[in-house]
Write an enzyme that holds these catalytic residues in place. Structure first.
Site: not given
Ligand code: GCO
Length: 490
Positions: A210, A397
């Site tokens: 990200e 994710e």
């Molecule tokens: C993000 C990260 C994760 C987070 C998840 C929940 O997207 O911030 O990749 O580390 O923990 O997304 O917020």
């Protein structure tokens, strides 16, 4: 440049705007909403089937689970510094111990096995490999990940490895951090070291997790490490990360020509709050900035049209030759998704982009304020498939925050998380049926962990972690997910 943005990503995403309508930007703003499949399907018997050889996985990140921040020569990261700065993280929580996965990685592999998973997305902590972000590799650090990878392979689980999930060596931040071009050179060197040591056993590599989030939150809004609030630094950081991606891809391929490479891009749908020209324009700009500011430079060697005044090339720090250097071939597209967004010009601008965006409020709201709206998952997967030419996609994710604790019998009955996964997976299956080439899915997260500025107050795991003892217990959602993985559907 005005920066009226909230202090961290969560506040930002929670900012409630107007919330009627659903659907993708470009489609007409709908007034009556079609509620997600999850409820449409309630009571009906439907079968959700995934393609043969679909990979079922779960994800974590080094700083969120490892702990052991001072062991085996690991250097300080910007998150170590940030969490130990008073007032930055809820309850003063730190990742010093986290889930203790640095020591309990065998247990973690056991959990993945118990969940019938065939892919584990984890990240490598740069400061374990190069404690100060440059120079010779720390053998102990490499050894740790080498053992983890071997253990996964022995258990029949694909290691799906992220090179950077936000833990920059503090020494590099002291030298200027991501806004400094030198950091791109340092990163390519780090990527090369890792590839030489571990690239023989890993096929899929996520370079940056990200990039939009860590440059915006770290340098623009300041809610994440290193906690800077300087819009120009944010823009420069974004560009240096793009340079670093191009360089790292070349370094990786030089060492391992067969490696499959992507970033993990978090993307969402952006719906204009109203049908006004202003809102539609703002929605288009935010969508481009959020979704593809780090993708289009790699694919096309240019930035998308985001700023009404044109590309602020000088402030971004673009030099001759840069837009060739940022180009990279993506072997797959890593896609993360959590919730949908709405854009309004009632507030903002932020960072010179008109309007601002926030999460919807129409569906059920999870315990960190994010809306459950499964059909947005379908929409974003289809949008990527249409816009970027039916690429191979890996879901890096997707998940939900619910803080359920064990009941008297020790059971963790997190039925809302289970409903979340059922709804989102059904929509993913629908996207695949409609032509999206999705090869794998990683739930966020394998286990409850350190949720950045929220500390330990937000649980995302399929597995419950008792942060006092480190004890892991599979939740009901995890049991259900294990069945889904075994049956390749539900
Ligand atoms: C993000 C990260 C994760 C987070 C998840 C929940 O997207 O911030 O990749 O580390 O923990 O997304 O917020």
């Amino acid at each position: 440049m005005s920066d009226q943005g909230p202090k961290n990503r969560r506040d930002f995403l929670n900012q409630a705007l107007v919330l009627t309508g659903a659907g993708l930007l470009g489609g007409a703003a709908r007034v009556a909403s079609a509620f997600p499949l999850e409820t449409r399907a309630a009571g009906t018997v439907r079968k959700v089937v995934f393609p043969a050889r679909f990979r079922w996985g779960a994800a974590t990140a080094s700083y969120q689970v490892e702990g052991a921040t001072k062991e085996d020569g690991r250097g300080e990261s910007i998150w170590d510094r940030f969490v130990h700065t008073p007032g930055k993280v809820k309850n003063g929580d730190t990742g010093d111990t986290a889930c203790d996965s640095y020591h309990r990685w065998r247990d973690d592999i056991g959990l993945l096995g118990a969940l019938n998973l065939t892919s584990y997305r984890f990240s490598i902590a740069w400061p374990r490999i190069q404690p100060t972000g440059k120079g010779a590799a720390n053998a102990k650090g490499l050894e740790h990940y080498s053992h983890l990878i071997d253990g996964l392979l022995e258990a029949g689980i694909r290691p799906f490895v992220t090179l950077y999930h936000w833990d920059l060596p503090q020494a590099l931040e002291d030298a200027g951090g991501w806004p400094s071009r030198d950091t791109a050179d340092r990163f390519a060197e780090y990527a090369h070291i890792v590839m030489r040591a571990l690239g023989d056993r890993v096929g899929e590599w996520v370079v940056f997790n990200e990039p939009n989030v860590f440059t915006l939150s770290g340098y623009g809004w300041g809610g994440h490490a290193p906690g800077r609030t300087d819009p120009d630094a944010m823009l420069r950081a974004g560009h240096v990360v793009n340079l670093a991606f191009g360089d790292a891809c070349r370094a990786i391929r030089a060492e391992r020509p067969k490696a499959h490479i992507s970033n993990a891009y978090t993307m969402s749908t952006f719906t204009p709050e109203t049908d006004s020209e202003k809102d539609r324009d703002a929605a288009r700009r935010w969508q481009s900035f959020w979704n593809v500011w780090h993708l289009e430079p790699a694919l096309y060697g240019r930035y998308p049209d985001v700023f009404p005044g044109g590309l602020p090339a000088e402030r971004i720090g673009i030099k001759d030759g840069d837009m060739e250097r940022v180009k990279a071939h993506l072997d797959f597209l890593g896609l993360s998704h959590y919730n949908r967004f709405f854009v309004s010009t009632q507030s903002g601008p932020a960072f010179d982009i008109p309007g601002s965006f926030g999460g919807g409020k129409e569906g059920p709201i999870t315990e960190n304020g994010w809306e459950v709206w499964p059909s947005a998952f379908y929409d974003i997967v289809m949008w990527v498939t249409r816009e970027y030419g039916r690429r191979t996609i890996e879901i890096t994710e997707n998940g939900a925050c619910y803080n359920d604790e064990p009941d008297a019998t020790g059971k963790i009955d997190d039925e809302r998380r289970l409903a979340f996964y059922r709804g989102y997976l059904a929509e993913l299956a629908r996207a695949i049926r409609d032509g999206a080439d999705v090869r794998g899915y990683h739930a966020w997260s394998l286990m409850d962990n350190f949720e950045w500025a929220e500390g330990y107050t937000k649980r995302f795991g399929l597995v419950h972690v008792d942060f006092k003892t480190g004890k892991r217990t599979i939740k009901e959602s995890g049991r259900w997910y294990a069945k889904v993985a075994a049956a390749n559907g539900f």
